[in-house]
Structures are given as structure tokens and as C-alpha cells.
Enzyme design. Structure first.
Site, PDB file in Angstrom:
ATOM      1  N   ILE A  13      -5.621  -2.721   6.466  1.00  0.00           N
ATOM      2  CA  ILE A  13      -6.209  -2.818   7.815  1.00  0.00           C
ATOM      3  C   ILE A  13      -7.704  -3.124   7.725  1.00  0.00           C
ATOM      4  O   ILE A  13      -8.232  -3.980   8.442  1.00  0.00           O
ATOM      5  CB  ILE A  13      -5.963  -1.513   8.604  1.00  0.00           C
ATOM      6  N   THR A  36      -6.026   1.764  -3.688  1.00  0.00           N
ATOM      7  CA  THR A  36      -4.923   0.908  -3.217  1.00  0.00           C
ATOM      8  C   THR A  36      -5.454  -0.427  -2.700  1.00  0.00           C
ATOM      9  O   THR A  36      -4.695  -1.373  -2.558  1.00  0.00           O
ATOM     10  CB  THR A  36      -4.117   1.580  -2.072  1.00  0.00           C
ATOM     11  N   GLY A  37      -6.746  -0.502  -2.425  1.00  0.00           N
ATOM     12  CA  GLY A  37      -7.332  -1.752  -1.933  1.00  0.00           C
ATOM     13  C   GLY A  37      -7.711  -2.667  -3.084  1.00  0.00           C
ATOM     14  O   GLY A  37      -7.632  -2.280  -4.250  1.00  0.00           O
ATOM     15  N   ASP A  52     -16.048   7.107  -3.989  1.00  0.00           N
ATOM     16  CA  ASP A  52     -15.177   8.032  -3.279  1.00  0.00           C
ATOM     17  C   ASP A  52     -15.738   8.412  -1.901  1.00  0.00           C
ATOM     18  O   ASP A  52     -16.886   8.860  -1.794  1.00  0.00           O
ATOM     19  CB  ASP A  52     -15.058   9.285  -4.163  1.00  0.00           C
ATOM     20  N   TYR A 139      -0.160  14.970   5.604  1.00  0.00           N
ATOM     21  CA  TYR A 139      -0.881  13.754   6.022  1.00  0.00           C
ATOM     22  C   TYR A 139      -1.182  13.818   7.529  1.00  0.00           C
ATOM     23  O   TYR A 139      -2.323  13.614   7.965  1.00  0.00           O
ATOM     24  CB  TYR A 139      -0.018  12.529   5.672  1.00  0.00           C
ATOM     25  N   LYS A 143      -4.800  14.240   9.589  1.00  0.00           N
ATOM     26  CA  LYS A 143      -5.244  13.317  10.640  1.00  0.00           C
ATOM     27  C   LYS A 143      -5.589  14.109  11.907  1.00  0.00           C
ATOM     28  O   LYS A 143      -6.588  13.830  12.570  1.00  0.00           O
ATOM     29  CB  LYS A 143      -4.161  12.267  10.938  1.00  0.00           C
ATOM     30  N   ILE A 184       7.972  -2.306   6.309  1.00  0.00           N
ATOM     31  CA  ILE A 184       8.100  -3.756   6.552  1.00  0.00           C
ATOM     32  C   ILE A 184       7.681  -4.542   5.322  1.00  0.00           C
ATOM     33  O   ILE A 184       8.350  -5.499   4.926  1.00  0.00           O
ATOM     34  CB  ILE A 184       7.296  -4.173   7.807  1.00  0.00           C
ATOM     35  N   ILE A 199      17.773   1.863   2.713  1.00  0.00           N
ATOM     36  CA  ILE A 199      17.388   2.603   3.923  1.00  0.00           C
ATOM     37  C   ILE A 199      17.529   4.087   3.626  1.00  0.00           C
ATOM     38  O   ILE A 199      18.550   4.531   3.080  1.00  0.00           O
ATOM     39  CB  ILE A 199      18.296   2.194   5.109  1.00  0.00           C
TER      40      ILE A 199
HETATM   41  P1  NAD Z   1      -4.605   1.014   2.574  1.00  0.00           P
HETATM   42  O1  NAD Z   1      -4.112   1.932   1.494  1.00  0.00           O
HETATM   43  O2  NAD Z   1      -4.328  -0.440   2.445  1.00  0.00           O
HETATM   44  O3  NAD Z   1      -6.165   1.207   2.791  1.00  0.00           O
HETATM   45  C1  NAD Z   1      -6.858   2.374   2.479  1.00  0.00           C
HETATM   46  C2  NAD Z   1      -8.113   1.989   1.710  1.00  0.00           C
HETATM   47  O4  NAD Z   1      -8.842   3.186   1.408  1.00  0.00           O
HETATM   48  C3  NAD Z   1      -7.817   1.312   0.377  1.00  0.00           C
HETATM   49  O5  NAD Z   1      -8.646   0.169   0.210  1.00  0.00           O
HETATM   50  C4  NAD Z   1      -8.135   2.382  -0.675  1.00  0.00           C
HETATM   51  O6  NAD Z   1      -8.546   1.818  -1.901  1.00  0.00           O
HETATM   52  C5  NAD Z   1      -9.236   3.154   0.047  1.00  0.00           C
HETATM   53  N1  NAD Z   1      -9.336   4.543  -0.408  1.00  0.00           N
HETATM   54  C6  NAD Z   1      -8.348   5.434  -0.634  1.00  0.00           C
HETATM   55  N2  NAD Z   1      -8.863   6.606  -1.070  1.00  0.00           N
HETATM   56  C7  NAD Z   1     -10.214   6.442  -1.115  1.00  0.00           C
HETATM   57  C8  NAD Z   1     -11.285   7.280  -1.486  1.00  0.00           C
HETATM   58  N3  NAD Z   1     -11.081   8.531  -1.929  1.00  0.00           N
HETATM   59  N4  NAD Z   1     -12.536   6.792  -1.406  1.00  0.00           N
HETATM   60  C9  NAD Z   1     -12.785   5.504  -0.994  1.00  0.00           C
HETATM   61  N5  NAD Z   1     -11.789   4.682  -0.646  1.00  0.00           N
HETATM   62  C10 NAD Z   1     -10.521   5.134  -0.700  1.00  0.00           C
HETATM   63  O7  NAD Z   1      -4.006   1.598   3.934  1.00  0.00           O
HETATM   64  P2  NAD Z   1      -4.074   1.027   5.414  1.00  0.00           P
HETATM   65  O8  NAD Z   1      -2.667   0.853   5.875  1.00  0.00           O
HETATM   66  O9  NAD Z   1      -5.017  -0.110   5.513  1.00  0.00           O
HETATM   67  O10 NAD Z   1      -4.651   2.302   6.189  1.00  0.00           O
HETATM   68  C11 NAD Z   1      -5.978   2.357   6.708  1.00  0.00           C
HETATM   69  C12 NAD Z   1      -6.116   3.616   7.535  1.00  0.00           C
HETATM   70  O11 NAD Z   1      -5.203   3.591   8.636  1.00  0.00           O
HETATM   71  C13 NAD Z   1      -5.818   4.919   6.781  1.00  0.00           C
HETATM   72  O12 NAD Z   1      -6.688   5.912   7.234  1.00  0.00           O
HETATM   73  C14 NAD Z   1      -4.392   5.241   7.200  1.00  0.00           C
HETATM   74  O13 NAD Z   1      -4.113   6.626   7.084  1.00  0.00           O
HETATM   75  C15 NAD Z   1      -4.411   4.780   8.630  1.00  0.00           C
HETATM   76  N6  NAD Z   1      -3.100   4.444   9.181  1.00  0.00           N
HETATM   77  C16 NAD Z   1      -2.363   3.434   8.660  1.00  0.00           C
HETATM   78  C17 NAD Z   1      -1.126   3.146   9.235  1.00  0.00           C
HETATM   79  C18 NAD Z   1      -0.235   2.061   8.707  1.00  0.00           C
HETATM   80  O14 NAD Z   1       0.885   1.943   9.205  1.00  0.00           O
HETATM   81  N7  NAD Z   1      -0.661   1.250   7.763  1.00  0.00           N
HETATM   82  C19 NAD Z   1      -0.683   3.874  10.338  1.00  0.00           C
HETATM   83  C20 NAD Z   1      -1.461   4.936  10.804  1.00  0.00           C
HETATM   84  C21 NAD Z   1      -2.692   5.196  10.251  1.00  0.00           C
HETATM   85  C1  UD2 Z   2       3.800   7.275   8.791  1.00  0.00           C
HETATM   86  C2  UD2 Z   2       3.177   7.238  10.182  1.00  0.00           C
HETATM   87  C3  UD2 Z   2       2.309   5.988  10.326  1.00  0.00           C
HETATM   88  C4  UD2 Z   2       1.315   5.854   9.173  1.00  0.00           C
HETATM   89  C5  UD2 Z   2       2.055   5.924   7.849  1.00  0.00           C
HETATM   90  C6  UD2 Z   2       1.105   5.912   6.655  1.00  0.00           C
HETATM   91  C7  UD2 Z   2       4.786   8.282  11.677  1.00  0.00           C
HETATM   92  C8  UD2 Z   2       5.794   8.097  12.729  1.00  0.00           C
HETATM   93  N1  UD2 Z   2       4.226   7.169  11.204  1.00  0.00           N
HETATM   94  O1  UD2 Z   2       4.661   6.209   8.695  1.00  0.00           O
HETATM   95  O2  UD2 Z   2       1.593   6.084  11.550  1.00  0.00           O
HETATM   96  O3  UD2 Z   2       0.340   6.850   9.254  1.00  0.00           O
HETATM   97  O4  UD2 Z   2       2.804   7.148   7.785  1.00  0.00           O
HETATM   98  O5  UD2 Z   2       1.859   5.787   5.500  1.00  0.00           O
HETATM   99  O6  UD2 Z   2       4.468   9.392  11.273  1.00  0.00           O
HETATM  100  N2  UD2 Z   2      12.062   3.534   4.980  1.00  0.00           N
HETATM  101  C9  UD2 Z   2      13.282   3.156   4.443  1.00  0.00           C
HETATM  102  N3  UD2 Z   2      13.285   2.480   3.244  1.00  0.00           N
HETATM  103  C10 UD2 Z   2      12.139   2.190   2.563  1.00  0.00           C
HETATM  104  C11 UD2 Z   2      10.899   2.601   3.117  1.00  0.00           C
HETATM  105  C12 UD2 Z   2      10.903   3.281   4.325  1.00  0.00           C
HETATM  106  O7  UD2 Z   2      14.337   3.403   5.023  1.00  0.00           O
HETATM  107  O8  UD2 Z   2      12.229   1.559   1.478  1.00  0.00           O
HETATM  108  C13 UD2 Z   2      12.052   4.222   6.287  1.00  0.00           C
HETATM  109  C14 UD2 Z   2      11.412   5.594   6.253  1.00  0.00           C
HETATM  110  O9  UD2 Z   2      12.335   6.589   5.882  1.00  0.00           O
HETATM  111  C15 UD2 Z   2      10.942   5.723   7.700  1.00  0.00           C
HETATM  112  C16 UD2 Z   2      10.603   4.289   8.111  1.00  0.00           C
HETATM  113  O10 UD2 Z   2      11.251   3.452   7.164  1.00  0.00           O
HETATM  114  O11 UD2 Z   2      11.996   6.175   8.529  1.00  0.00           O
HETATM  115  C17 UD2 Z   2       9.116   3.998   8.099  1.00  0.00           C
HETATM  116  O12 UD2 Z   2       8.576   4.458   6.851  1.00  0.00           O
HETATM  117  P1  UD2 Z   2       7.085   4.125   6.390  1.00  0.00           P
HETATM  118  O13 UD2 Z   2       6.899   4.729   5.050  1.00  0.00           O
HETATM  119  O14 UD2 Z   2       6.844   2.670   6.554  1.00  0.00           O
HETATM  120  O15 UD2 Z   2       6.183   4.822   7.467  1.00  0.00           O
HETATM  121  P2  UD2 Z   2       6.171   6.299   8.150  1.00  0.00           P
HETATM  122  O16 UD2 Z   2       7.050   6.272   9.349  1.00  0.00           O
HETATM  123  O17 UD2 Z   2       6.310   7.358   7.139  1.00  0.00           O
END
Ligand code: NAD
Ligand code: UD2
Length: 316
Positions: A13, A36-37, A52, A139, A143, A184, A199
Site C-alpha cells: 500500500i 516485507t517491502g 525499525d 493483530y 490496531k 487475492i 481454501i
Molecule cells: P506490507 O507488508 O506490504 O507493508 C508493510 C511495510 O512495513 C513493508 O514495507 C515492511 O517492510 C514495513 N515494515 C514492517 N515492519 C517494520 C518495522 N518494524 N519497521 C519499519 N518498517 C517495517 O503490507 P501492506 O498490505 O502494504 O499494509 C500496510 C498497512 O496497512 C499495515 O499497517 C497493515 O496492517 C494495514 N492493512 C493492510 C491491509 C491489507 O489488506 N493489505 C488491510 C488492513 C490494514
Molecule cells: C485480515 C484483515 C484485513 C487485513 C489483513 C492483514 C479481517 C476481516 N481482515 O485479513 O483487514 O488487516 O488481515 O493481513 O480481519 N484464505 C484461504 N486460502 C489462502 C489464503 C487465505 O482460504 O491461501 C482465506 C482466509 O482463511 C480468509 C480469507 O481468505 O478467510 C482472507 O484471508 P487473508 O489472509 O487475505 O486476510 P484476512 O481476512 O486475514
């Protein structure tokens, strides 16, 4: 022209946000530990400070001279939080407090990533921000803790904030190789390579899949909406998709017959999760969400192009 700090800016993101800020003429500084980035996710012109987010001295240094901070760095995995409770807490809540603490000297606005995970299992769908938060994972609890500390930052220290409860975000640059990545990216990566997907459980659990382009629009609007009242908004589409439906939609986007296996259900699995986007629509003025099928086509095109970095044009 403003200068913004993005923690976690090398991630999925954060890197889309960095691209959007640079495109509109702002400057970007990134703090990321590259866990992870990746550097390849950053366009030239972004300054990277490697380290960090839970290191208070480093965060203070990263914050020097900026006009605002987007705090996205976290260990973004429910499963990793289950395994390493204290380690993920140090980053996911400790990092947020380090950011809010560093912001208080200059009272800088902070927009931070919360998550739908704060809600846990809810009886009423779609979930509105007014629903009582009952996280089922560490987690989600961290948050929710971040939101509470943001409230303290506003009330006690004059730091304006805006929290965004992202639902399940997807789009190009979400790593398909990591088992902790979003469903996805895992399904697209495997199906595009002709491999089966697993799944967890029966696949009838639902999620609200929101495209990263919509999330970037919410982050930019969140910076304008940041206030001492510490508002929080859902970032979602309001549309539920079961994991089983998703598997079929991904197969269609990849142009393959779905090869679906079922494994055991996940520990602490949330059964139903889709959000009410009305408040964010009203207060952040977000436009129409990207349709799931269109977004999936983006991800598949990105994978087929060899998963390129930031100069890829895969941003909506
Ligand atoms: P991501 O893992 O791609 O990005 C997280 C970034 O933070 C990475 O670049 C990683 O290297 C960096 N990072 C991790 N630990 C660190 C540390 N200790 N110090 C400095 N950098 C660190 O994940 P993302 O999907 O881009 O998520 C971004 C934010 O959005 C996160 O806070 C995540 O919890 C939140 N979020 C993501 C989703 C989603 O579906 N992807 C949904 C809800 C919330
Ligand atoms: C949670 C949060 C989301 C974000 C994310 C960070 C909820 C509802 N969503 O996502 O906002 O913070 O954490 O990681 O709390 N699945 C399979 N097969 C696979 C992988 C996943 O069936 O190979 C299923 C999994 O069991 C879940 C759904 O897909 O029901 C989504 O899983 P996810 O890991 O993409 O995200 P989720 O919902 O834990």
C-alpha cells in the site's frame, strides 16, 4: 509542495501512496526495514531511511522537517500475530506510539492504517464504524490499541490524526510468494502459474475486497480530515465476496479452470466481514470503488508482466 513521511512506504500500500504523492508534486521520505517491502517498489526521488519504526530515535529523525506522516509500517498478518504475539505487538502498537510520540513536538498530522480486524465477528452486516470493536486476533487488538493511542495523541498532546480501517486490500505489488500475503495475491499467483489453490475451511467466509487505488484516495483524503478528535473510517466497498466465489473470479481473470482444494479452517477465522462505506464516502469524498473483476485483471496483468516495481504504471 509538501514533504510527507511514509512508514512502510516500500510495502504494497505504501508504495502506491508514494507514487501518488510524487505524481501530484509532493516530496516523499520513507522509513522501512524492508522486512516485507522492497526498494524496487519505490520510484527514484523517494528518500529511504532503512530501519525499525519502533525505534523512537530513528522515527524522530525521520519526522524532521516533514508536513505530515502516513503510518503504514506493520507486520500485516493475523497469522504471524498468532505465532509471535509480543514481537508483533512491539511493531504494531509500539511503532504507532513511536510515530505519535515523534509527531507531538511539531503537532504533525498522522494518518495511520487500522484494520477491519478490530471488529472481530459481528452479528450485523455491513459493519459500521459505530459497531463495538471486539478483535479476535492480537493483530486486531494492536490496531484497536493504535486507535486508542491516536485518541490520546489528540486529546493530550495536540496531534491531529485520522485512522483508516482498511478491509481486505488487493492490487498489484502485493507479494504472491509470501504465505502471509492477502488471499487475492496468493490465488492469482498460483492460478496464473497453473497451480491449485487451497481454501481454508468451506470457503463460505466472506470478505470485502477493496482495490489499492481506493485505499490511496482514502489516505490522501485522510490527511485533510485529520483532527484532534481522532476520527476513524472504514475503507471498504460494502460488497461481500465469499472465498469460494473469489476463487472462481480469479480463475476467470486468469483464463483457467479452477483447481480448488479445501484445507482445515484457520484458527480465529472471522466468518463474515464486509463494511459500510457510507461515513467515509460522506467525510472523505471517495469516488466509486473499483469493481472486483477489473481489479483482478490488474493483478493478473501485473503478474504476467513479471511483477515489476514502481515504474510499472499499474496504479489506478
Ligand atoms: P506490507 O507488508 O506490504 O507493508 C508493510 C511495510 O512495513 C513493508 O514495507 C515492511 O517492510 C514495513 N515494515 C514492517 N515492519 C517494520 C518495522 N518494524 N519497521 C519499519 N518498517 C517495517 O503490507 P501492506 O498490505 O502494504 O499494509 C500496510 C498497512 O496497512 C499495515 O499497517 C497493515 O496492517 C494495514 N492493512 C493492510 C491491509 C491489507 O489488506 N493489505 C488491510 C488492513 C490494514
Ligand atoms: C485480515 C484483515 C484485513 C487485513 C489483513 C492483514 C479481517 C476481516 N481482515 O485479513 O483487514 O488487516 O488481515 O493481513 O480481519 N484464505 C484461504 N486460502 C489462502 C489464503 C487465505 O482460504 O491461501 C482465506 C482466509 O482463511 C480468509 C480469507 O481468505 O478467510 C482472507 O484471508 P487473508 O489472509 O487475505 O486476510 P484476512 O481476512 O486475514
Amino acid at each position: 509542495m509538501a514533504l510527507f513521511l511514509i512508514t512502510g512506504g516500500c510495502g504494497f500500500i505504501g508504495s502506491h501512496l508514494a507514487t501518488a504523492l510524487l505524481r501530484r508534486g509532493d516530496q516523499v521520505r520513507v522509513l522501512d526495514d524492508l522486512s516485507t517491502g522492497s526498494r524496487a517498489n519505490l520510484l527514484p526521488g523517494c528518500a529511504l531511511l532503512e530501519g525499525d519504526v519502533a525505534d523512537p530515535a530513528l522515527v524522530r529523525q525521520a519526522m524532521e522537517g516533514v508536513d505530515g506522516c502516513f503510518h503504514l509500517a506493520a507486520i500485516a498478518s493475523v497469522e504471524l500475530g498468532m505465532r509471535d504475539w509480543l514481537g508483533t505487538h512491539r511493531v504494531n502498537l509500539g511503532g504507532t506510539i513511536a510515530v505519535l510520540d515523534a509527531a507531538r513536538a511539531a503537532k504533525l498530522p498522522v494518518v495511520y492504517a487500522s484494520s477491519a480486524a478490530v471488529y472481530g465477528d459481528q452479528a450485523v452486516m455491513p459493519i459500521a464504524e459505530s459497531a463495538a470493536a471486539r478483535p479476535l486476533s492480537s493483530y486486531g487488538a494492536d490496531k484497536l490499541g493504535s486507535e486508542q493511542h491516536a485518541r490520546v495523541a489528540g486529546a493530550a498532546h495536540g496531534v491531529p490524526t485520522c485512522g483508516l480501517r482498511f478491509f481486505n486490500v488487493f492490487g498489484p505489488r502485493q507479494d504472491p510468494r509470501s504465505p502471509y500475503s492477502g488471499v487475492i495475491s496468493i490465488f492469482c499467483g498460483r492460478m496464473a502459474a497453473g497451480q491449485p489453490v487451497t481454501i481454508h475451511g468451506d470457503g463460505r467466509q466472506t470478505r470485502d475486497f477493496v482495490h489499492v487505488g481506493q485505499v490511496v484516495r482514502a489516505l490522501l483524503a485522510g490527511m485533510e480530515a485529520a483532527s484532534l478528535e481522532a476520527p476513524v473510517f472504514n475503507v471498504c466497498t460494502g460488497r461481500p465476496t465469499s472465498v469460494l466465489e473469489l476463487a472462481h473470479a480469479v480463475a476467470a481473470a486468469c483464463g483457467v479452470a479452477p483447481d480448488i482444494r479445501h484445507g482445515p479452517g484457520r484458527e480465529g477465522e472471522i466468518r463474515e466481514s464486509y463494511g459500510n462505506p457510507a461515513l467515509a464516502g460522506e467525510r472523505l469524498g471517495l469516488g466509486e470503488a473499483v469493481a472486483l473483476e477489473d481489479g483482478l485483471r490488474d493483478v493478473v496483468a501485473w503478474l504476467r508482466a513479471g511483477s515489476p516495481g514502481a515504474a510499472d504504471g499499474f496504479s489506478r
